[in-house]
Design a protein around this motif. Structure first.
Motif, PDB file in Angstrom:
ATOM      1  N   ARG A 119      33.181 -19.418  16.378  1.00  0.00           N
ATOM      2  CA  ARG A 119      34.107 -18.502  15.737  1.00  0.00           C
ATOM      3  C   ARG A 119      33.579 -17.326  14.528  1.00  0.00           C
ATOM      4  N   LEU A 120      32.392 -17.990  14.208  1.00  0.00           N
ATOM      5  CA  LEU A 120      31.891 -17.008  13.178  1.00  0.00           C
ATOM      6  C   LEU A 120      31.387 -15.663  13.611  1.00  0.00           C
ATOM      7  N   GLU A 121      31.255 -15.548  14.946  1.00  0.00           N
ATOM      8  CA  GLU A 121      30.615 -14.533  15.827  1.00  0.00           C
ATOM      9  C   GLU A 121      31.349 -13.185  15.424  1.00  0.00           C
ATOM     10  N   TYR A 122      32.731 -13.588  14.966  1.00  0.00           N
ATOM     11  CA  TYR A 122      33.692 -12.218  15.013  1.00  0.00           C
ATOM     12  C   TYR A 122      33.393 -11.681  13.594  1.00  0.00           C
ATOM     13  N   LEU A 123      32.699 -12.268  12.648  1.00  0.00           N
ATOM     14  CA  LEU A 123      32.259 -11.633  11.552  1.00  0.00           C
ATOM     15  C   LEU A 123      31.039 -10.670  11.393  1.00  0.00           C
ATOM     16  N   THR A 124      30.495 -10.707  12.539  1.00  0.00           N
ATOM     17  CA  THR A 124      29.500  -9.969  12.841  1.00  0.00           C
ATOM     18  C   THR A 124      30.000  -8.625  13.609  1.00  0.00           C
ATOM     19  N   ARG A 125      31.207  -8.456  14.016  1.00  0.00           N
ATOM     20  CA  ARG A 125      31.768  -7.456  14.672  1.00  0.00           C
ATOM     21  C   ARG A 125      32.904  -6.368  13.812  1.00  0.00           C
ATOM     22  N   LEU A 126      32.586  -6.717  12.331  1.00  0.00           N
ATOM     23  CA  LEU A 126      33.420  -5.870  11.793  1.00  0.00           C
ATOM     24  C   LEU A 126      33.372  -4.389  11.964  1.00  0.00           C
ATOM     25  N   ARG A 127      34.490  -3.668  11.930  1.00  0.00           N
ATOM     26  CA  ARG A 127      34.472  -2.175  11.788  1.00  0.00           C
ATOM     27  C   ARG A 127      34.067  -1.674  10.396  1.00  0.00           C
ATOM     28  N   VAL A 128      32.868  -1.747  10.055  1.00  0.00           N
ATOM     29  CA  VAL A 128      32.638  -0.891   8.734  1.00  0.00           C
ATOM     30  C   VAL A 128      32.098   0.279   8.725  1.00  0.00           C
ATOM     31  N   GLY A 129      32.394   0.825   7.611  1.00  0.00           N
ATOM     32  CA  GLY A 129      31.754   2.356   7.097  1.00  0.00           C
ATOM     33  C   GLY A 129      30.339   2.340   7.066  1.00  0.00           C
ATOM     34  N   GLN A 130      29.853   3.498   6.961  1.00  0.00           N
ATOM     35  CA  GLN A 130      28.418   3.668   6.500  1.00  0.00           C
ATOM     36  C   GLN A 130      28.045   4.237   5.271  1.00  0.00           C
ATOM     37  N   ARG A 131      27.104   4.138   4.697  1.00  0.00           N
ATOM     38  CA  ARG A 131      26.784   4.526   3.180  1.00  0.00           C
ATOM     39  C   ARG A 131      25.213   4.937   3.541  1.00  0.00           C
ATOM     40  N   LYS A 132      24.510   5.694   2.696  1.00  0.00           N
ATOM     41  CA  LYS A 132      23.148   5.963   2.803  1.00  0.00           C
ATOM     42  C   LYS A 132      22.224   4.758   3.139  1.00  0.00           C
ATOM     43  N   ALA A 133      22.635   3.777   2.285  1.00  0.00           N
ATOM     44  CA  ALA A 133      21.814   2.626   2.228  1.00  0.00           C
ATOM     45  C   ALA A 133      21.942   1.382   3.220  1.00  0.00           C
ATOM     46  N   GLY A 134      23.041   1.797   3.889  1.00  0.00           N
ATOM     47  CA  GLY A 134      23.507   0.857   5.065  1.00  0.00           C
ATOM     48  C   GLY A 134      24.944   0.497   5.312  1.00  0.00           C
ATOM     49  N   PRO A 135      25.280  -0.379   5.886  1.00  0.00           N
ATOM     50  CA  PRO A 135      26.956  -0.801   6.083  1.00  0.00           C
ATOM     51  C   PRO A 135      27.546  -0.747   4.790  1.00  0.00           C
ATOM     52  N   ALA A 136      28.799   0.019   4.834  1.00  0.00           N
ATOM     53  CA  ALA A 136      29.681  -0.177   3.593  1.00  0.00           C
ATOM     54  C   ALA A 136      29.768  -1.831   3.239  1.00  0.00           C
ATOM     55  N   PRO A 137      29.844  -2.242   2.060  1.00  0.00           N
ATOM     56  CA  PRO A 137      29.934  -3.679   1.480  1.00  0.00           C
ATOM     57  C   PRO A 137      31.498  -4.058   1.575  1.00  0.00           C
ATOM     58  N   ASN A 138      32.536  -3.327   1.542  1.00  0.00           N
ATOM     59  CA  ASN A 138      33.726  -3.437   1.251  1.00  0.00           C
ATOM     60  C   ASN A 138      34.331  -4.837   1.986  1.00  0.00           C
ATOM     61  N   LYS A 139      34.472  -4.798   3.285  1.00  0.00           N
ATOM     62  CA  LYS A 139      34.962  -5.794   3.985  1.00  0.00           C
ATOM     63  C   LYS A 139      33.989  -7.159   4.035  1.00  0.00           C
ATOM     64  N   PRO A 140      32.790  -7.098   4.022  1.00  0.00           N
ATOM     65  CA  PRO A 140      31.917  -8.465   3.803  1.00  0.00           C
ATOM     66  C   PRO A 140      32.089  -8.767   2.696  1.00  0.00           C
ATOM     67  N   CYS A 141      32.270  -8.231   1.355  1.00  0.00           N
ATOM     68  CA  CYS A 141      32.438  -8.738   0.132  1.00  0.00           C
ATOM     69  C   CYS A 141      33.886  -9.184  -0.231  1.00  0.00           C
ATOM     70  N   LEU A 142      34.842  -8.822   0.683  1.00  0.00           N
ATOM     71  CA  LEU A 142      36.107  -9.308   0.684  1.00  0.00           C
ATOM     72  C   LEU A 142      36.283 -10.554   1.259  1.00  0.00           C
ATOM     73  N   LEU A 143      35.577 -10.770   2.583  1.00  0.00           N
ATOM     74  CA  LEU A 143      35.292 -12.002   3.376  1.00  0.00           C
ATOM     75  C   LEU A 143      34.487 -13.114   2.566  1.00  0.00           C
ATOM     76  N   LEU A 144      33.633 -12.732   1.952  1.00  0.00           N
ATOM     77  CA  LEU A 144      32.959 -13.622   0.957  1.00  0.00           C
ATOM     78  C   LEU A 144      33.739 -14.246  -0.028  1.00  0.00           C
ATOM     79  N   ALA A 145      34.618 -13.202  -0.492  1.00  0.00           N
ATOM     80  CA  ALA A 145      35.466 -13.462  -1.757  1.00  0.00           C
ATOM     81  C   ALA A 145      36.525 -14.992  -1.133  1.00  0.00           C
ATOM     82  N   ILE A 146      37.084 -14.433  -0.100  1.00  0.00           N
ATOM     83  CA  ILE A 146      37.853 -15.290   0.593  1.00  0.00           C
ATOM     84  C   ILE A 146      37.456 -16.900   0.915  1.00  0.00           C
ATOM     85  N   ILE A 147      36.258 -16.807   1.633  1.00  0.00           N
ATOM     86  CA  ILE A 147      35.388 -17.970   1.607  1.00  0.00           C
ATOM     87  C   ILE A 147      35.054 -18.746   0.413  1.00  0.00           C
TER      88      ILE A 147
END
Length: 314
Positions: A4-32
């Motif tokens: 069920r965690l595989e879906y966490l690798t399929r997030l539609r995230v934006g991009q920034r110069k340094a890599g993927p945008a951290p917004n969604k991953p950080c929100l999910l980490l906060a929820i966890i």
């Protein structure tokens, strides 16, 4: 790994110069973290102060900037991602906006978003899996390694924070375990973190003496968690041995210039000269009622309040 965690690798995230945008991953980490702390107890996630503050902490660790966190962005756009049984995130729109949800533009602030919805449902199967501490650790590792590895020092800070947060969560779910001597030095940070979170949450981030409550736009608190019986005297990190106080009043209590009594009123030491104008901020506190948590479970014990009164400067 839990599939069920595989879906966490399929997030539609934006991009920034340094890599993927951290917004969604950080929100999910906060929820966890909040699931493991026992604050989120069902797939229905309330968008409250604790969750938003946790998101800001994680975003700052990931990027070095707290002011740019913009929590309304992941709270809004996470609804476009898929979970094991359907949408990963399903906002509970206010009734008059439910039929217009697809036509609403991106919110421009947290207040703007909260006018649309103040809670959302996390995919039920994903929530069920994240209640297990081992799966939660896997999920944290997956999110950080998949989206937040562009800066090794930041990754180390995030990893350390998450490990401490998960350990603290175990104490938050069982606050009775916060009393007694520490068995290992590694327990100290987790216990202290649990004490702070439980006390500030119990008092709704309001000072138990001055009644002041202020949270900055980037979710920093004015108040601190203060022990009634000092930890060095008796190692008790239960929230019933704590108060939320502004730093100046925390200092005054620890120096025995003021004390909350078993009568649930504040008392000022006779050593504080009321004739000195600069002492007015303390003297005005004498006899004022102690602000108490709404939940009786977290109200300070009579023994702890009596200890403070016994040690007031005479």
């Amino acid at each position: 790994m839990d599939t069920r965690l595989e879906y966490l690798t399929r997030l539609r995230v934006g991009q920034r110069k340094a890599g993927p945008a951290p917004n969604k991953p950080c929100l999910l980490l906060a929820i966890i973290c909040e699931i493991q702390a026992g604050h989120i107890t069902s797939p229905l996630v309330r968008i409250d102060t604790r969750l938003i503050a946790r998101y800001h902490d994680l975003y700052e660790l990931a990027t070095g900037s707290r002011q740019m966190a913009s929590p309304w962005l992941p709270l809004w756009h996470l609804r476009n991602d898929q979970g094991p049984t359907g949408p990963l995130w399903s906002p509970d729109f206010v009734p008059e906006l439910a039929s217009l949800s697809d036509q609403l533009g991106q919110p421009k602030s947290l207040d703007n978003l909260l006018a649309r919805f103040a809670s959302a449902n996390l995919d039920a199967e994903l929530f069920a899996s994240l209640q297990d501490i081992h799966v939660a650790r896997q999920a944290c590792a997956l999110l950080t390694q998949h989206y937040l590895t562009d800066d090794p020092p930041a990754l180390k800070r995030l990893t350390d924070y998450l490990e401490r947060a998960l350990a603290s969560g175990e104490y938050e779910k069982a606050p009775e375990s916060l009393a007694g001597a520490l068995q290992e030095s590694s327990q100290q940070y987790a216990r202290s973190a649990a004490f702070r979170v439980l006390v500030l949450d119990a008092y709704d981030y309001r000072c138990a003496a001055s009644r002041l409550r202020y949270i900055t736009p980037d979710y920093r608190y004015l108040v601190e968690a203060a022990h009634l019986i000092p930890f060095a005297v008796y190692p008790d990190d239960r929230p019933t041995n704590g108060l939320a106080l502004t730093p100046n009043l925390h200092w005054a209590m620890d120096n025995h210039l003021i004390a909350p009594g078993p009568d649930h009123r504040w008392h000022v030491s006779p050593a504080v000269d009321a004739l000195v104008p600069d002492n007015g901020w303390l003297c005005r506190l004498d006899g004022k009622p102690l602000v108490l948590p709404r939940n009786p479970r977290w109200q300070p014990t009579t023994e702890a309040l009596a200890w403070r009164m016994d040690h007031l400067q005479r």
